[in-house]
Design an enzyme around this catalytic site. Structure first.
Site, mmCIF file in Angstrom:
data_model
loop_
_atom_site.group_PDB
_atom_site.id
_atom_site.type_symbol
_atom_site.label_atom_id
_atom_site.label_comp_id
_atom_site.label_asym_id
_atom_site.label_seq_id
_atom_site.Cartn_x
_atom_site.Cartn_y
_atom_site.Cartn_z
ATOM 1 N N ASP A 214 22.642 9.808 16.977
ATOM 2 C CA ASP A 214 23.359 9.975 15.711
ATOM 3 C C ASP A 214 22.573 9.363 14.555
ATOM 4 O OD1 ASP A 214 25.212 10.169 13.677
ATOM 5 O OD2 ASP A 214 26.896 9.484 14.876
ATOM 6 N N HIS B 4 26.841 21.721 14.380
ATOM 7 C CA HIS B 4 26.984 20.633 13.414
ATOM 8 C C HIS B 4 25.662 20.314 12.713
ATOM 9 C CE1 HIS B 4 28.653 16.948 11.691
ATOM 10 N NE2 HIS B 4 27.556 16.321 12.110
#
Length: 456
Positions: A270, A364
């Site tokens: 992330d 995403h």
């Protein structure tokens, strides 16, 4: 900027004389011969003391099995604690982050590497607290934050972190939209602080968002982080009341064999596409420039804070292949589905044998990419959270999303609007709290954060 620093100091603390107790810092190296040698008749058996710091380094070097095994295994573990043995965690406590950067005017906690522990909290000014009272509070807070970040203890200290070094502690202060009305400073409220628009995925609890004053605390030691939280909370008494608090965590530095991008609770790497300070346009994207009509914000930034609960039970039912197609990246190394390593650029136009995009149209990573948002980008610096379990047994866990940008309308809002319209990840997320804060530049030496606003 970070540097190595000595342990936390306390006024009046007496250092033991030789022979009268352990000295601060690492213990002298212990050898296997000393550990195994028999004691002379009538003599005390020598003991080998390992500090917690050296013990953790030993675990990294030989594994937990070496520490619990008796006999020769125990001697091996002691040998592995010598100064020439790997000890990846020994420097955690000694790292200090400067309260004000030497080469820039930014507050710490924005470009500082992610810490292992974090606290986010917001305060509302108490009734009767005016601009002068707010200035007095910021003056106290700034002084305390500077002391704690340097590894020193303030007056009337609780001693919670008395034995620890600075542990990369950072304290960052910001102002919410409502602060300006309550202090009579409406004319100095930046337009970038206008409320964020509503998004279809929002299920926001107003009691856990916004607030007059915002504080971000980060540290690589949980007690050091709590110590700062408690000190600042106590100093707010009579001037401001706590509105909300959230606690987060990240991977501890040194827990991996080599530095790498952190993972979130979905197991995904992330932060791969984060802007980097080495980018030529980094400052223009993240920090407010000199062309602003609010001079007090020059060199500052705007923080968007969102509590995003992850529906982990639903997510974990998906196969790894399904999860990777939702994100658009491999789960093991963060590489785009079009190949390469984590830092390899995504080839958004590449198609597979079926004629469909290799990185799905609603992935995403594709939707959030600067290439899909006219170059818009924000610096993401989140913490994970886990606040127990909900009534249905699902974990109340997810991401304390924090992003930094010079203009939220051109960064966070633009990207979130696009995600809101078709992100494959959205069904697995719930946005439950939100806040937007103006974070001014660092205080000048001897000054306090926000003085140009409050006294200008």
């Amino acid at each position: 900027m970070s540097k190595q620093a000595p342990g936390r100091k306390s006024p009046g603390k007496k250092i033991p004389e030789p022979g009268r107790g352990p000295r601060p810092g690492p213990a002298a190296p212990a050898t296997a011969d000393r550990a195994a040698a028999p004691a002379p008749d009538g003599a005390d058996v020598p003991t080998v003391e390992l500090s917690r710091r050296r013990l953790l380094g030993t675990v990294g070097a030989v594994g937990a099995a070496g520490l619990v095994a008796g006999g020769a295994g125990g001697a091996l573990a002691v040998t592995a604690a010598r100064d020439d043995a790997p000890a990846a965690l020994t420097s955690i406590g000694s790292t200090e982050v400067a309260f004000r950067e030497e080469r820039a005017a930014h507050q710490a906690g924005i470009t500082t590497p992610l810490q292992a522990n974090g606290h986010l909290l917001a305060f509302d000014l108490a009734p009767g607290t005016d601009r002068k009272g707010a200035a007095a509070l910021l003056r106290r807070w700034s002084r305390t934050a500077e002391e704690l970040m340097a590894g020193r203890t303030p007056d009337a200290d609780t001693a919670v972190a008395l034995d620890a070094g600075p542990s990369s502690l950072t304290v960052t202060f910001g102002f919410g939209h409502s602060f300006f009305g309550r202090t009579g400073l409406q004319k100095k409220r930046p337009v970038q602080l206008d409320p964020l628009p509503d998004f279809s995925a929002d299920a926001l609890d107003p009691g856990r968002g916004n607030g007059d004053l915002w504080i971000q605390i980060g540290a690589d030691d949980a007690l050091v982080a709590f110590h700062a939280l408690r000190a600042l909370q106590k100093e707010a008494a009579g001037r401001a009341r706590l509105r909300w608090q959230m606690n987060g965590f990240n991977r501890t530095p040194g827990a991996t064999a080599h530095p790498m991008t952190t993972r979130n609770l979905m197991g995904q790497v992330d932060g791969t596409n984060n802007p980097r300070p080495s980018d030529s346009d980094f400052d223009a994207r993240i920090f407010v420039g000199r062309d602003t009509d609010q001079e007090w914000m020059r060199g500052g930034s705007f923080a968007v804070v969102r509590r995003i609960r992850m529906l982990l039970d639903d997510w974990e039912k998906r196969s790894r292949r399904e999860q990777e197609r939702v994100i658009g990246r491999r789960k093991d190394n963060g590489a785009p589905l079009t190949g390469g390593s984590e830092t390899t650029p995504m080839r958004l136009d590449e198609t597979g044998a079926d004629g469909l995009p290799v990185i799905p149209a609603n992935a995403h990573a594709r939707i959030a990419a600067p290439e899909s948002n006219q170059g818009a980008a924000m610096l993401r610096r989140p913490f994970s959270f886990h606040d127990g379990f909900r009534d249905d047994g699902a974990p109340d866990a997810g991401l304390l999303f924090i992003c930094w940008q010079a203009d939220p309308l051109r960064a966070f809002t633009q990207i979130q609007r696009k995600l809101d319209r078709g992100d494959a990840l959205s069904p697995f997320l719930r946005h439950e709290a939100s806040g937007l804060y103006a974070v001014p530049p660092a205080a000048a030496p001897g000054d306090y954060v926000g003085r140009p606003l409050l006294e200008g």
